[in-house]
Design a protein around this motif. Structure first.
Motif, PDB file in Angstrom:
ATOM      1  N   HIS A  32       0.850  -1.184   0.000  1.00 47.94           N
ATOM      2  CA  HIS A  32       0.000   0.000   0.000  1.00 47.94           C
ATOM      3  C   HIS A  32       0.888   1.237   0.000  1.00 47.94           C
ATOM      4  O   HIS A  32       2.116   1.144   0.100  1.00 47.94           O
ATOM      5  CB  HIS A  32      -0.911   0.015   1.236  1.00 47.94           C
ATOM      6  N   GLU A  33       0.278   2.392  -0.091  1.00 50.58           N
ATOM      7  CA  GLU A  33       1.008   3.650   0.030  1.00 50.58           C
ATOM      8  C   GLU A  33       0.104   4.655   0.720  1.00 50.58           C
ATOM      9  O   GLU A  33      -1.121   4.484   0.741  1.00 50.58           O
ATOM     10  CB  GLU A  33       1.466   4.165  -1.332  1.00 50.58           C
ATOM     11  N   HIS A  34       0.699   5.665   1.321  1.00 44.96           N
ATOM     12  CA  HIS A  34      -0.058   6.699   2.029  1.00 44.96           C
ATOM     13  C   HIS A  34       0.776   7.972   2.048  1.00 44.96           C
ATOM     14  O   HIS A  34       1.989   7.928   1.806  1.00 44.96           O
ATOM     15  CB  HIS A  34      -0.413   6.244   3.449  1.00 44.96           C
ATOM     16  N   PRO A  35       0.137   9.114   2.316  1.00 45.11           N
ATOM     17  CA  PRO A  35       0.852  10.396   2.272  1.00 45.11           C
ATOM     18  C   PRO A  35       1.733  10.668   3.495  1.00 45.11           C
ATOM     19  O   PRO A  35       2.390  11.697   3.552  1.00 45.11           O
ATOM     20  CB  PRO A  35      -0.287  11.421   2.183  1.00 45.11           C
ATOM     21  N   HIS A  36       1.767   9.744   4.431  1.00 44.60           N
ATOM     22  CA  HIS A  36       2.539   9.930   5.663  1.00 44.60           C
ATOM     23  C   HIS A  36       3.984   9.469   5.489  1.00 44.60           C
ATOM     24  O   HIS A  36       4.237   8.493   4.794  1.00 44.60           O
ATOM     25  CB  HIS A  36       1.917   9.125   6.800  1.00 44.60           C
ATOM     26  N   GLN A  64       6.903   7.449   7.161  1.00 41.70           N
ATOM     27  CA  GLN A  64       6.886   6.355   8.126  1.00 41.70           C
ATOM     28  C   GLN A  64       8.301   5.887   8.412  1.00 41.70           C
ATOM     29  O   GLN A  64       9.120   5.770   7.501  1.00 41.70           O
ATOM     30  CB  GLN A  64       6.064   5.181   7.584  1.00 41.70           C
ATOM     31  N   ASN A 112       3.966   8.463   0.003  1.00 41.99           N
ATOM     32  CA  ASN A 112       3.449   7.990  -1.290  1.00 41.99           C
ATOM     33  C   ASN A 112       4.329   6.967  -2.001  1.00 41.99           C
ATOM     34  O   ASN A 112       4.284   6.856  -3.224  1.00 41.99           O
ATOM     35  CB  ASN A 112       3.165   9.185  -2.205  1.00 41.99           C
ATOM     36  N   ARG A 150       5.045   2.957  -2.416  1.00 42.03           N
ATOM     37  CA  ARG A 150       4.400   1.657  -2.179  1.00 42.03           C
ATOM     38  C   ARG A 150       5.325   0.780  -1.336  1.00 42.03           C
ATOM     39  O   ARG A 150       6.523   0.688  -1.589  1.00 42.03           O
ATOM     40  CB  ARG A 150       4.081   0.997  -3.519  1.00 42.03           C
ATOM     41  N   ARG A 184      -1.934   9.000  11.565  1.00 46.65           N
ATOM     42  CA  ARG A 184      -2.831   8.280  10.649  1.00 46.65           C
ATOM     43  C   ARG A 184      -4.270   8.433  11.124  1.00 46.65           C
ATOM     44  O   ARG A 184      -4.717   7.709  12.011  1.00 46.65           O
ATOM     45  CB  ARG A 184      -2.449   6.802  10.585  1.00 46.65           C
ATOM     46  N   ASP A 237      -6.832   7.519   9.660  1.00 46.73           N
ATOM     47  CA  ASP A 237      -7.592   6.299   9.337  1.00 46.73           C
ATOM     48  C   ASP A 237      -7.437   5.217  10.405  1.00 46.73           C
ATOM     49  O   ASP A 237      -8.158   4.235  10.384  1.00 46.73           O
ATOM     50  CB  ASP A 237      -7.186   5.756   7.962  1.00 46.73           C
TER      51      ASP A 237
END
Length: 114
Positions: A52-56, A58, A89, A91, A110, A112
């Protein structure tokens, strides 16, 4: 809605129950504010953190166990004491080779997860 972990200054991880978040995966949110979050993720052997990918941003520390970590298409086996960095962003995913725990830190937090 803010959880009891919001702004927690002293964290007794033993008092926080594990939350099941997938097959062979559990997590505990230790503490967070709008800018930063720390989470424990417990994997059983064979457990998969799906790509997955996310704007944070990590960073993760392998507290115990062994993991095949893939970041941006590059895979490496990491074990207890190792760490990794994931830019926003990009993956990434994990496969647990030996049951263990990751300590994940995110900025910003996060939303979410809560």
């Amino acid at each position: 809605m803010q959880s009891t972990a919001f702004g927690q200054q002293f964290v007794d991880a033993q008092s926080i129950p594990w939350e099941t978040v997938g097959e062979s995966l559990q997590r505990k949110i230790l503490s967070y504010d709008a800018n930063l979050m720390m989470v424990l993720v417990k994997f059983e052997q064979g457990g998969v953190g799906a790509a997955h990918e996310h704007p944070h941003t990590q960073m993760s520390y392998i507290q115990s166990g062994s993991f095949a970590i893939t970041i941006g298409g590059v895979e490496q086996i990491l074990t207890a004491g190792d760490a990794y960095y994931i830019p926003p962003n990009v993956r990434h995913g994990a496969v647990c080779k030996e049951a263990g725990i990751l300590v994940d830190v995110f900025t910003p937090m996060r939303e979410d997860f809560v």
